[in-house]
Write an enzyme that holds these catalytic residues in place. Sequence first.
Site, PDB file in Angstrom:
ATOM      1  N   ASP A   1      23.245  57.589   4.728  1.00 45.70           N
ATOM      2  CA  ASP A   1      23.193  57.243   3.309  1.00 45.70           C
ATOM      3  C   ASP A   1      24.630  56.590   2.825  1.00 45.70           C
ATOM      4  O   ASP A   1      25.314  56.698   3.654  1.00 45.70           O
ATOM      5  CB  ASP A   1      22.753  58.545   2.600  1.00 45.70           C
TER       6      ASP A   1
ATOM      7  N   HIS B   1      25.531  51.015  -3.385  1.00 47.63           N
ATOM      8  CA  HIS B   1      24.236  51.507  -3.650  1.00 47.63           C
ATOM      9  C   HIS B   1      22.964  50.629  -3.219  1.00 47.63           C
ATOM     10  O   HIS B   1      22.036  50.816  -2.729  1.00 47.63           O
ATOM     11  CB  HIS B   1      24.439  52.277  -4.748  1.00 47.63           C
TER      12      HIS B   1
ATOM     13  N   GLN C   1      24.280  52.942 -12.416  1.00 48.67           N
ATOM     14  CA  GLN C   1      23.721  52.491 -13.668  1.00 48.67           C
ATOM     15  C   GLN C   1      24.187  51.074 -13.423  1.00 48.67           C
ATOM     16  O   GLN C   1      24.812  50.718 -14.345  1.00 48.67           O
ATOM     17  CB  GLN C   1      24.450  53.215 -14.672  1.00 48.67           C
TER      18      GLN C   1
ATOM     19  N   ARG D   1      13.242  61.108  -6.877  1.00 55.52           N
ATOM     20  CA  ARG D   1      14.211  62.048  -7.845  1.00 55.52           C
ATOM     21  C   ARG D   1      13.854  61.904  -9.221  1.00 55.52           C
ATOM     22  O   ARG D   1      13.338  60.944  -9.799  1.00 55.52           O
ATOM     23  CB  ARG D   1      15.655  61.091  -7.669  1.00 55.52           C
TER      24      ARG D   1
ATOM     25  N   LYS E   1      11.770  59.765  -0.916  1.00 62.49           N
ATOM     26  CA  LYS E   1      12.477  60.653  -1.540  1.00 62.49           C
ATOM     27  C   LYS E   1      11.772  60.381  -3.232  1.00 62.49           C
ATOM     28  O   LYS E   1      11.583  59.301  -3.481  1.00 62.49           O
ATOM     29  CB  LYS E   1      13.817  60.461  -1.673  1.00 62.49           C
TER      30      LYS E   1
ATOM     31  N   ASP F   1      48.301  66.104 -23.411  1.00 63.77           N
ATOM     32  CA  ASP F   1      47.004  65.796 -23.746  1.00 63.77           C
ATOM     33  C   ASP F   1      46.302  64.910 -22.803  1.00 63.77           C
ATOM     34  O   ASP F   1      45.169  64.720 -23.374  1.00 63.77           O
ATOM     35  CB  ASP F   1      47.084  64.967 -25.114  1.00 63.77           C
ATOM     36  N   GLY F   2      46.745  64.467 -21.503  1.00 63.69           N
ATOM     37  CA  GLY F   2      45.962  63.946 -20.750  1.00 63.69           C
ATOM     38  C   GLY F   2      46.207  62.306 -20.583  1.00 63.69           C
ATOM     39  O   GLY F   2      45.712  61.787 -19.775  1.00 63.69           O
TER      40      GLY F   2
HETATM   41  C1  R5P Z   1      20.671  57.374  -3.870  1.00 67.43           C
HETATM   42  O1  R5P Z   1      19.611  56.720  -4.024  1.00 67.43           O
HETATM   43  C2  R5P Z   1      21.954  57.336  -2.754  1.00 67.43           C
HETATM   44  O2  R5P Z   1      21.408  56.521  -1.946  1.00 67.43           O
HETATM   45  C3  R5P Z   1      22.067  58.694  -2.647  1.00 67.43           C
HETATM   46  O3  R5P Z   1      20.921  59.178  -1.570  1.00 67.43           O
HETATM   47  C4  R5P Z   1      22.277  59.848  -3.648  1.00 67.43           C
HETATM   48  O4  R5P Z   1      22.953  59.227  -4.573  1.00 67.43           O
HETATM   49  C5  R5P Z   1      22.802  60.827  -3.070  1.00 67.43           C
HETATM   50  O5  R5P Z   1      22.890  61.921  -4.151  1.00 67.43           O
HETATM   51  P1  R5P Z   1      22.654  63.601  -3.914  1.00 67.43           P
HETATM   52  O6  R5P Z   1      23.842  63.907  -2.788  1.00 67.43           O
HETATM   53  O7  R5P Z   1      23.001  64.029  -5.191  1.00 67.43           O
HETATM   54  O8  R5P Z   1      21.325  63.791  -3.576  1.00 67.43           O
END
Ligand code: R5P
Length: 309
Positions: free
Chosen positions: A226, A127, A94, A194, A192, A34-35
């Site tokens: 990144d 991050h 998060q 998002r 960027k 069942d994991g």
């Molecule tokens: C977000 O700000 C992080 O620094 C990365 O740029 C991000 O998590 C990359 O996610 P994805 O490859 O889905 O664009």
Amino acid sequence: MKIVSGSSNRPLAEKIATHLGLTLTPLEIFIFPDGERRIQVQESVIEEDCIIVQPTNPPVDTNYIELFLIADALKRSGARDITVVMPYVGYQRQDHIFRDGEAVSLEVMVKAIESLGGQKMIAFDLHSIKIPEVFTIPLKHLSALPIFADCIRKQGWTKEETVLVTPDMGGIRRIKILSELLGDMPYLTIIKNRDLATGHVEAEGFGDEISIALSHKKYKRAVIVDDMISSGGTIVKAADLLTENGMEELYTFVTHPIFSAEAAEILQNSVVKKVFVTDGVFIPKEKQFEKLEVLSIADMIANELKSSK
Ligand code: R5P
């Protein structure tokens, strides 16, 4: 010192153990139909300083639960001290409330680790610089940037013909550090956007129009840096924007190769010539691709463990 590995990145744990002149302490990780998992430490760890190697990349929840069970098994078996080596920390995006009503997932995970006897953690390239504030246990925040700088030097890429790029404003600190490590290699930033609900990424333009206007004429190549690749959208959109602006040679250096969904395929088919990542996240065979190059962080972790003994 005893070192045990969860199942998320055993090759990394083995390399760290080798650097420390140790072998992995045997651990049974039995998975029921069942994991559910049953963990058993199969060697004495009484009064030992124990290291658990378990990055919490996908499957994030499974890897966290397994870590919790390993920590519990070690504590119940008499371990004195537990250090968690988690190069990639799941749920780190998060780390606070972005929209009303959300959970602070990272804090929940850290609290669980602490309550199970985790006394210290080692992580890489988090991050945001605010993340360490969420930790209630000592956190050693290491970076792959010196390894990236060495690799860039070894390629023979000079600051006269190479420009570093951060694909979003959040990476500005990271790019400045790498620039310094490379004797003030020039850098530029991409703006960027998002969509928080869908996760869709757009590279809207450059933080500094003057530098891009100069850079595509002056620089032979751009190196996009990144912390992680998840869908691959951020890197590919940044690379496309650079290409539209005349940049011909594109490379990327990323610490955490999460490679969700079709990321591997997207990157292989992109204009990026080579994707350099670390072995902090294990990349299964089906997610490996020709343009991929893996740099090891094992000796950096081993040195940290030795120096904090
Ligand atoms: C977000 O700000 C992080 O620094 C990365 O740029 C991000 O998590 C990359 O996610 P994805 O490859 O889905 O664009």
